[in-house]
Motif scaffolding. Structure first.
Motif, short mmCIF file in Angstrom:
data_model
loop_
_atom_site.label_atom_id
_atom_site.label_comp_id
_atom_site.label_asym_id
_atom_site.label_seq_id
_atom_site.Cartn_x
_atom_site.Cartn_y
_atom_site.Cartn_z
N PHE A 1 0.82 -1.22 0.00
CA PHE A 1 0.00 0.00 0.00
C PHE A 1 0.85 1.26 0.00
N LEU A 2 2.05 1.21 0.58
CA LEU A 2 2.92 2.39 0.53
C LEU A 2 3.23 2.75 -0.91
N ARG A 3 3.57 1.75 -1.71
CA ARG A 3 3.89 1.98 -3.13
C ARG A 3 2.71 2.63 -3.86
N GLU A 4 1.50 2.14 -3.61
CA GLU A 4 0.31 2.68 -4.27
C GLU A 4 0.05 4.13 -3.85
N ILE A 5 0.17 4.40 -2.56
CA ILE A 5 -0.09 5.75 -2.04
C ILE A 5 0.95 6.74 -2.57
N VAL A 6 2.21 6.34 -2.52
CA VAL A 6 3.28 7.22 -2.98
C VAL A 6 3.19 7.45 -4.49
N ALA A 7 2.89 6.43 -5.26
CA ALA A 7 2.79 6.56 -6.72
C ALA A 7 1.68 7.53 -7.12
N ALA A 8 0.63 7.62 -6.32
CA ALA A 8 -0.46 8.57 -6.63
C ALA A 8 0.03 10.01 -6.53
N GLY A 9 1.03 10.26 -5.71
CA GLY A 9 1.65 11.58 -5.65
C GLY A 9 0.81 12.67 -5.01
N GLU A 10 -0.19 12.32 -4.23
CA GLU A 10 -1.10 13.33 -3.67
C GLU A 10 -0.87 13.66 -2.22
N THR A 11 -0.13 12.82 -1.48
CA THR A 11 -0.07 13.02 -0.03
C THR A 11 1.31 12.92 0.60
N TYR A 12 2.28 12.40 -0.08
CA TYR A 12 3.62 12.23 0.49
C TYR A 12 4.66 12.92 -0.36
N THR A 13 5.71 13.39 0.28
CA THR A 13 6.79 14.07 -0.42
C THR A 13 7.86 13.10 -0.93
N TYR A 14 7.57 11.81 -0.87
CA TYR A 14 8.48 10.82 -1.41
C TYR A 14 8.42 10.85 -2.94
N PRO A 15 9.50 10.47 -3.62
CA PRO A 15 9.44 10.39 -5.08
C PRO A 15 8.36 9.39 -5.50
N ARG A 16 7.58 9.75 -6.50
CA ARG A 16 6.48 8.88 -6.93
C ARG A 16 6.98 7.52 -7.41
N ASP A 17 8.20 7.45 -7.89
CA ASP A 17 8.77 6.19 -8.37
C ASP A 17 9.75 5.60 -7.35
N VAL A 18 9.51 5.84 -6.08
CA VAL A 18 10.41 5.37 -5.02
C VAL A 18 10.64 3.86 -5.17
N THR A 19 11.88 3.47 -5.00
CA THR A 19 12.20 2.04 -5.07
C THR A 19 11.84 1.38 -3.74
N GLU A 20 11.67 0.09 -3.80
CA GLU A 20 11.35 -0.63 -2.58
C GLU A 20 12.47 -0.48 -1.55
N GLU A 21 13.71 -0.54 -2.00
CA GLU A 21 14.85 -0.41 -1.09
C GLU A 21 14.84 0.94 -0.38
N THR A 22 14.61 2.01 -1.13
CA THR A 22 14.58 3.35 -0.53
C THR A 22 13.39 3.49 0.41
N ALA A 23 12.24 3.01 -0.01
CA ALA A 23 11.04 3.10 0.84
C ALA A 23 11.25 2.35 2.14
N ARG A 24 11.83 1.20 2.05
CA ARG A 24 12.08 0.41 3.27
C ARG A 24 13.00 1.14 4.21
N ARG A 25 14.05 1.75 3.67
CA ARG A 25 15.00 2.51 4.49
C ARG A 25 14.32 3.71 5.15
N ILE A 26 13.41 4.37 4.43
CA ILE A 26 12.70 5.53 4.97
C ILE A 26 11.69 5.12 6.04
N TRP A 27 10.94 4.06 5.77
CA TRP A 27 9.81 3.70 6.64
C TRP A 27 10.23 2.91 7.88
N LEU A 28 11.10 1.95 7.71
CA LEU A 28 11.49 1.09 8.84
C LEU A 28 12.61 1.74 9.64
N VAL A 29 12.23 2.71 10.46
CA VAL A 29 13.20 3.52 11.21
C VAL A 29 13.86 2.70 12.32
N ASP A 30 15.08 3.09 12.64
CA ASP A 30 15.83 2.47 13.72
C ASP A 30 15.44 3.08 15.06
#
Length: 161
Positions: free
Chosen positions: A17-46
């Protein structure tokens, strides 16, 4: 619905669902074509950050991350991000997830929570955060390039804990 700490095994569900929400480009400042690796690094915080999931009937229907908004002398203010699976929208997942994360932030000793970039046209999110006691403390004009509405404002929202 129950809430629990996210595990690495939850990532495929979150990514779906993160990929779908980000790809829509309406609510997050993440790149719309964010890679899974980058998204995982951003979301799964230490730690001291936390990631939680909302689970309904065994299905992950939402996730949130909670972390210090700034480092060092600003680390007593929490930051958080929330995503609800589009198929679960309108069922109160966001509200319950928000209430849960506010409780975690209090328990972790944060003094307040601040959202740095709430898209002004995301009226459901703005209304939800206002109903949970957040106020708009700042507005960055035309800071978000919305795919259909053009340049819209980003709101900075804050709530004491």
């Amino acid at each position: 619905m129950r809430f629990r700490a996210a595990t690495v095994d939850d990532w495929p569900s979150i990514w779906q669902f993160l990929r779908e929400i980000v790809a829509a480009g309406e609510t997050y400042t993440y790149p719309r074509d964010v890679t899974e690796e980058t998204a995982r690094r951003i979301w799964l915080v230490d730690p001291p950050g936390r990631v939680v999931v909302a689970v309904d009937d065994g299905v992950v229907v939402g996730s949130a991350k909670l972390n210090p908004n700034q480092l060092g002398p600003g680390s007593h203010i929490a930051g958080a991000s929330f995503m609800v699976a589009p198929h679960a929208a309108g069922r109160g997942v966001g509200r319950r997830l928000g209430e849960h994360v506010l409780g975690l932030a209090r328990a972790d000793g944060y003094r307040a929570m601040q959202f740095n970039a709430v898209v002004s046209t995301n009226t459901r999110a703005v209304a939800l955060w206002r109903s949970l006691g957040f106020t708009v403390v700042g507005r960055v004009p035309e800071a978000f390039a919305h795919p259909t509405k053009g340049y819209v404002d980003l709101l900075v929202m804050h709530r004491r804990l």
